[in-house]
Design a protein around this motif. Structure first.
Motif, short mmCIF file in Angstrom:
data_model
loop_
_atom_site.label_atom_id
_atom_site.label_comp_id
_atom_site.label_asym_id
_atom_site.label_seq_id
_atom_site.Cartn_x
_atom_site.Cartn_y
_atom_site.Cartn_z
N ALA A 28 0.78 -0.99 0.04
CA ALA A 28 -0.34 0.34 0.22
C ALA A 28 0.75 1.29 -0.28
O ALA A 28 0.66 1.72 -0.90
N ILE A 29 1.97 0.99 0.50
CA ILE A 29 3.02 2.75 1.09
C ILE A 29 3.38 2.40 -0.41
O ILE A 29 3.89 3.78 -0.91
N GLY A 30 3.84 1.56 -1.51
CA GLY A 30 4.34 1.73 -2.87
C GLY A 30 3.54 1.66 -3.58
O GLY A 30 4.20 2.97 -4.50
N LEU A 31 2.32 1.66 -3.88
CA LEU A 31 1.45 1.42 -4.86
C LEU A 31 1.57 2.90 -4.92
O LEU A 31 1.20 3.87 -5.27
N ALA A 32 0.86 3.71 -3.24
CA ALA A 32 0.30 5.54 -2.70
C ALA A 32 1.65 6.33 -3.35
O ALA A 32 1.02 6.97 -3.97
N MET A 308 11.00 -2.88 -3.34
CA MET A 308 11.04 -2.96 -2.62
C MET A 308 9.60 -4.12 -1.48
O MET A 308 10.13 -4.75 -0.97
N ALA A 309 8.77 -3.16 -1.32
CA ALA A 309 7.04 -4.11 -1.10
C ALA A 309 7.32 -5.42 -1.56
O ALA A 309 6.50 -6.64 -1.23
N CYS A 310 7.40 -5.27 -2.98
CA CYS A 310 7.48 -6.81 -3.55
C CYS A 310 8.71 -7.31 -3.53
O CYS A 310 8.00 -9.12 -3.53
N ILE A 311 9.67 -7.35 -2.91
CA ILE A 311 10.85 -8.11 -2.91
C ILE A 311 10.04 -8.71 -1.14
O ILE A 311 10.31 -9.77 -1.18
N ILE A 443 19.62 -5.85 -1.90
CA ILE A 443 18.74 -4.44 -2.84
C ILE A 443 18.22 -3.95 -2.28
O ILE A 443 17.84 -2.91 -1.77
N GLN A 444 17.20 -4.94 -0.77
CA GLN A 444 16.46 -3.44 -0.02
C GLN A 444 16.78 -2.47 0.67
O GLN A 444 16.87 -1.21 0.87
N LEU A 722 9.58 -3.97 7.92
CA LEU A 722 8.60 -4.62 7.87
C LEU A 722 9.28 -6.18 7.52
O LEU A 722 8.88 -6.94 7.92
N GLY A 723 10.01 -6.04 5.92
CA GLY A 723 10.71 -7.34 5.42
C GLY A 723 11.42 -8.06 6.20
O GLY A 723 11.25 -9.07 6.02
N LEU A 724 12.09 -7.11 7.34
CA LEU A 724 13.15 -8.26 7.42
C LEU A 724 12.37 -8.57 8.93
O LEU A 724 12.81 -9.34 9.49
#
Length: 831
Positions: A28-32, A308-311, A443-444, A722-724
């Motif tokens: 949502a953050i990435g798309l926004a 990054m969100a896709c990752i 990469i992130q 978040l991913g981590l």
């Protein structure tokens, strides 16, 4: 089948709430961010496309490059004389217009106020720039003495837009006259490179009878020229003929016995109106322009955040593969093909992206007013229509769904039922998956560290730009515009003396160049014995200018009231007085950059030397100027522009600004100066601003860029963390028995926590290998655009790396300690 896929996908999200939250929040953050930047890019590329016949409307721009020193200056403005020459030689032009000249002063109720964005125009203006009219038509400005107002200006002055037939009293170039209102046009939107609130029709030849240089000089730029081409005309054909057009029209001049032609250093080009805002001369026009590189940079960063969100999605999907392995095995045993399984998992990914898009739209709707205000842009979100985002949104959902779900679909669908169901084991630990996850985390955090470095450098450059020594004392300096008005010329000396006596004022002076005024004036001089001319900036000042500005004298002296220094001649021009001055010669003061350009080894060596200065042939052609002093370099423009090699003349008539040095509270000082001004010049608007405020306004765009980088850096760090956190949670869950065995064998809580923390901070350390070189290259290019800039030291790189590492450790640390303190009995009770 599809309903089953949907049900399974929703149940999978509901069962793993942490996984669902991390992915939905990150996406949502990435798309926004992508949608907001898409709106911004769409807005920036929409400039002046609202203009009728925008595809046939062009601005004449002038690109100057000195033959002697290579100095470049690109200008949206053009000399008045170019309009007639274009119409004469290019029948492909349907109409042309010129607007510019002196500022407009409105006289109403005994008060003089400057008309903001008031322009003098000639007869073909509305035929060329087809502004949408509310009242009147495109013949509204067909005769001198007529005026057209914008809706806002009409309402401000009269309280209504029904103003056709009314009269305004304007003061233009020292001449007071009544102008009849013949039209009202719609307010220009923000997405226009033009700024107009009042258009007054003028007859330029009669307005400047004694100043024929304005009308005939090819080097005098004080306005803008626009043309409308006939339908079907290719502008490239006209632009290709510009060099020949210059040679036909620009006359040769003699300077010190040498041929000189203004066209040799100038290139003329017609630029489409919609391309002006993002053009190479974007910051020399009526409104501040933008550059395509900045827009592209922010668009790329938004896409990186989305990546990054896709990752995160890919990493978490592969990490939790063990929870889906038996499902995959059972589906295969029951006859499901790999294509069906891939379709299922890709469908789940698209479902997740769809939900994230709905959340992103809610975020965009909420923050759009703030974002538009921050960028000073009229951003609007439309779902349908020509500028609708429904198709880009669908494309983003499909793209993100495919990007995030493609590898997990391949990965999960390849599980072998026999391996998974044998001894109730899972194939989640397939070879290579851990290395891929680590690479993606690298990469992130490389993106996050790079953005933190860029933010630090841009912010540091911003602070440096505001605080670097400008070569004059900026604090306690007030700058007033309008002292050069022809109405004020007879009493300018008396006004300056009285302002200097206002309580709190220490001194006052007049100048042609002030703090970030945009004034540029260049001439060529020749040193005796050297044939080649040298370009210098030439600016008029009075004797009070240097003491008031606090500019340090390094050699010789600056101007005083002695007659030999004064090069002021009567207005209008008196040929006899001009010839006397030329025969007598004059005195000049150079800055340090001017000394260097003229080739003197030191400031002291320059004192007493003579330079030759070209004037009109009827006044003698050449004037000898003696260098009486050298002052330190002063930065009158922003740090992006190099300090101009300059010579100063004492000419009290050729000045535009008054500067006043004061101490104490600026409010009573300003009020005292205004009372003096109103008494001496009731017909001239009082326009005063502190030098510190001028500088703050000049660096607004750099401030906005730094804040945008900061915002993107925060978003990138949040998504990366978040991913981590999600990866650490799933990995700890998978290693529960290993942790229990280690504790039984004597491992301490701190040892277990350190093991988990190091596993996930190692990619953060490796991310620097990628981030540092890329950030160094980008910031080197960014800083090279500034004449005065900070040094690119290792400090921001080390600080960004330590900050990213600290954030990663804090993200994982609390969770690692909680897992490490778990009683091993709970993990090993069934073993």
């Amino acid at each position: 089948m599809w309903r089953n896929y949907l049900t399974v996908g929703l149940r999978a999200l509901a069962k793993n709430r942490t996984y669902a939250f991390i992915n939905l929040f990150g996406l949502a953050i990435g798309l926004a961010a992508c949608l907001l930047i898409l709106l911004y890019v769409q807005y920036e590329r929409s400039y002046d496309r609202w203009l009728p016949d925008s595809d046939r409307t062009y601005q004449l721009q002038v690109y100057y490059q000195s033959k002697t020193n290579g100095d470049k200056y690109d200008n949206q403005g053009a000399p008045y004389v170019t309009k007639a020459a274009l119409l004469k030689d290019f029948p492909q032009i349907e109409s042309a217009t010129y607007f510019g000249g002196p500022r407009l002063t409105l006289l109403k109720d005994g008060q003089a106020t400057e008309v903001e964005d008031g322009r003098l125009v000639d007869s073909a203006f509305l035929d060329t720039i087809g502004l949408p009219m509310v009242q009147g038509d495109h013949k509204a400005l067909s005769a001198p003495g007529t005026v057209a107002l914008s809706e806002t200006e009409a309402t401000r002055l009269f309280g209504t837009t029904s103003v056709v037939g009314r009269t305004l009293t304007l003061l233009v170039a020292g001449k007071k006259a009544d102008y009849r209102i013949t039209g009202v046009f719609k307010d220009l939107p923000k997405n226009s490179h033009m700024a107009m609130r009042m258009l007054a029709r003028a007859d330029f030849p009669s307005m400047f009878p004694e100043d024929d240089g304005y009308l005939t000089s090819w080097g005098w730029t004080s306005g803008y020229v626009y043309v409308k081409l006939r339908p079907g005309v290719d502008v490239k054909t006209i632009n290709s003929q510009m060099p020949a057009w210059e040679k036909r029209n620009i006359p040769d001049e003699n300077f010190n016995g040498n041929r000189y032609n203004a066209g040799d250093e100038r290139t003329f080009k017609l630029v489409a109106a919609p391309d002006v805002h993002l053009g190479i001369a974007s910051n020399s026009g009526m409104t501040p322009g933008n550059d395509l590189q900045t827009i592209t940079t922010f668009a790329v960063i938004a896409l990186l955040i989305l990546a990054m969100a896709c990752i995160n999605f890919t990493n978490l999907a592969t990490a939790r593969a063990s929870q889906r392995a038996r499902e995959v095995a059972l589906r295969k045993v029951l006859g499901a093909t790999r294509r069906q399984l891939m379709t299922q998992f890709l469908g789940e990914s698209v479902l997740l992206a769809t939900i994230a898009m709905l959340l992103a739209l809610a975020v965009v709707e909420i923050v759009l007013p703030w974002f538009g205000n921050f960028l000073d842009a009229d951003l609007e979100l439309h779902y349908f229509g020509q500028d609708g985002l429904i198709l880009p949104m669908i494309a983003l959902v499909l793209l993100v769904g495919a990007a995030g779900g493609l590898y997990p679909a391949f990965y999960l669908s390849r599980f072998q039922p026999a391996r998974v169901l044998k001894a109730n084991k899972s194939a989640a630990d397939a070879e290579g998956s851990g290395r891929l996850r680590s690479a993606l985390v690298v990469i992130q955090f490389a993106v996050s560290i790079g953005l933190i470095i860029c933010t630090a450098v841009v912010y540091s450059q911003n602070v440096y730009a505001r605080t670097v020594d400008p070569g004059y004392k900026r604090a306690g300096l007030l700058q007033l515009q309008g002292i050069g008005s022809k109405t004020l010329e007879p009493q300018a000396d008396a006004l300056t003396r009285e302002i200097a006596k206002v309580p709190g004022v220490e001194s006052a002076g007049r100048t042609m160049i002030g703090v970030v005024t945009g004034q540029t004036s260049t001439t060529s001089v020749v040193l005796p014995g050297r044939p080649d001319p040298v370009d210098l900036g030439v600016y008029s000042v009075d004797a009070g200018f240097f003491p008031t500005m606090g500019i340090r004298t390094t050699a010789g002296r600056v101007f005083d009231e002695r007659a030999a220094d004064d090069m002021t001649t009567p207005r209008p021009e008196d040929p006899a007085a001009e010839r006397v001055l030329v025969a007598r010669g004059g005195h000049v003061v150079l800055n340090a950059a001017g000394v260097k350009r003229l080739g003197f080894k030191s400031a002291q060596e320059a004192i007493g030397k003579t330079i030759r200065y070209g004037v009109k042939d009827e006044y003698g052609g050449i004037m000898d100027l003696t260098i009486i002093g050298v002052v330190a370099d002063a930065r009158f423009r922003t740090v992006k522009t190099a300090i101009e090699p300059t010579m100063f003349l004492l000419d009290k008539h050729n000045v535009n600004w008054l500067v006043a040095r004061f101490h104490g509270d600026p409010r009573p000082v300003r009020e005292g100066i205004e009372r003096v001004w109103r008494r001496h010049a009731p017909d001239v608007p009082f326009d005063a601003i502190l030098a510190d405020e001028v500088i703050a306004k000049a660096y607004e765009r750099l401030d906005a860029r730094a804040q945008m980088f900061g915002l993107f850096a925060v978003l990138a760090v949040v998504i990366g963390c978040l991913g981590l956190f999600g990866l650490a949670a799933f990995t700890a869950e998978r290693r529960t028995k290993e942790i229990g065995i280690r504790k039984v064998l004597g491992a301490r809580t701190i040892d277990i926590a350190r093991l988990l923390v190091w596993q996930f901070t190692r990619p953060v350390v490796l991310a620097n290998i990628i981030a540092w070189p890329v950030a160094w290259w980008l910031m080197r290019e960014f800083l090279n655009a500034y004449d005065a800039r900070i040094s690119l030291t290792p400090v921001p790189f080390l600080a960004a790396s330590l900050l990213a590492l600290a954030i990663a450790v804090l993200t994982i640390g609390a969770h690692a300690f909680r897992v490490a303190r778990t009683n091993p009995v709970h993990a090993l009770r069934y073993e």
